[in-house]
Write a protein that holds these residues in place. Structure first.
Motif, PDB file in Angstrom:
ATOM      1  N   ASN A  34       3.656   8.993  -2.702  1.00 34.17           N
ATOM      2  CA  ASN A  34       4.503   7.633  -3.114  1.00 34.17           C
ATOM      3  C   ASN A  34       5.186   7.178  -1.902  1.00 34.17           C
ATOM      4  N   VAL A  35       4.910   7.369  -0.741  1.00 32.33           N
ATOM      5  CA  VAL A  35       5.478   6.721   0.414  1.00 32.33           C
ATOM      6  C   VAL A  35       4.890   5.458   0.871  1.00 32.33           C
ATOM      7  N   ARG A  36       6.013   4.388   0.735  1.00 32.11           N
ATOM      8  CA  ARG A  36       5.675   3.068   0.895  1.00 32.11           C
ATOM      9  C   ARG A  36       5.170   2.888   2.454  1.00 32.11           C
ATOM     10  N   SER A  81      -6.387   8.231  -0.203  1.00 32.27           N
ATOM     11  CA  SER A  81      -5.337   8.972  -0.528  1.00 32.27           C
ATOM     12  C   SER A  81      -3.935   7.934  -1.182  1.00 32.27           C
ATOM     13  N   GLY A  82      -4.358   6.620  -1.267  1.00 32.81           N
ATOM     14  CA  GLY A  82      -2.949   5.849  -1.703  1.00 32.81           C
ATOM     15  C   GLY A  82      -3.769   4.702  -2.652  1.00 32.81           C
ATOM     16  N   HIS A  83      -2.712   3.717  -2.938  1.00 33.72           N
ATOM     17  CA  HIS A  83      -2.954   2.871  -3.916  1.00 33.72           C
ATOM     18  C   HIS A  83      -2.239   1.552  -3.646  1.00 33.72           C
ATOM     19  N   TRP A  84      -2.700   0.550  -4.339  1.00 34.86           N
ATOM     20  CA  TRP A  84      -1.756  -0.780  -4.367  1.00 34.86           C
ATOM     21  C   TRP A  84      -0.764  -0.548  -5.207  1.00 34.86           C
ATOM     22  N   GLU A  85       0.685  -0.947  -4.995  1.00 35.36           N
ATOM     23  CA  GLU A  85       1.518  -1.005  -5.878  1.00 35.36           C
ATOM     24  C   GLU A  85       2.214  -2.577  -5.811  1.00 35.36           C
ATOM     25  N   TRP A  96       0.876  -0.996   0.081  1.00 32.69           N
ATOM     26  CA  TRP A  96       0.106  -0.096   0.148  1.00 32.69           C
ATOM     27  C   TRP A  96       0.764   1.245   0.068  1.00 32.69           C
ATOM     28  N   VAL A  97       0.711   1.993  -1.000  1.00 35.72           N
ATOM     29  CA  VAL A  97       1.522   3.396  -1.130  1.00 35.72           C
ATOM     30  C   VAL A  97       0.780   4.291  -0.747  1.00 35.72           C
ATOM     31  N   GLU A 137       5.761  -7.074   6.736  1.00 39.10           N
ATOM     32  CA  GLU A 137       6.971  -6.669   5.784  1.00 39.10           C
ATOM     33  C   GLU A 137       8.424  -7.378   5.820  1.00 39.10           C
ATOM     34  N   ALA A 138       8.396  -8.107   6.852  1.00 44.44           N
ATOM     35  CA  ALA A 138       9.627  -9.097   6.995  1.00 44.44           C
ATOM     36  C   ALA A 138       9.523 -10.289   5.793  1.00 44.44           C
TER      37      ALA A 138
END
Length: 84
Positions: free
Chosen positions: A18-20, A41-45, A13-14, A75-76
């Motif tokens: 464009n901040v991860r 305000s975000g999107h999946w990348e 999710w960004v 995240e790991a």
């Protein structure tokens, strides 16, 4: 599963700018599943793609994918090493 169904996409999710984020998911590339929107305000990348069997959390993720079409992951697991 066989062929491309064995390929999974790791998604991130960004946020705005464009901040991860720390929100990660995995799903089969050819899936019809739709990942939930976290906010407006975000999107999946697409972060990376890999053979399903090389994903370190394969068994647990496969169970969730069978039930829900996708699986949230840590995240790991998203950025970690692959299984040989």
């Amino acid at each position: 599963m066989s062929g491309l169904k064995d390929e999974w996409a790791i998604m991130n999710w960004v946020k705005r700018g464009n901040v991860r984020s720390k929100i990660w998911a995995i799903l089969p590339v050819e899936s019809a599943a739709v990942l939930p929107r976290i906010d407006d305000s975000g999107h999946w990348e697409d972060f990376r793609r890999l053979p399903a069997q090389r994903f370190a959390g394969h068994d647990a993720a496969a169970e969730a994918i069978a039930a829900d079409g996708f699986c949230f992951i840590t995240e790991a697991l998203a950025i970690g090493p692959l299984v040989n």
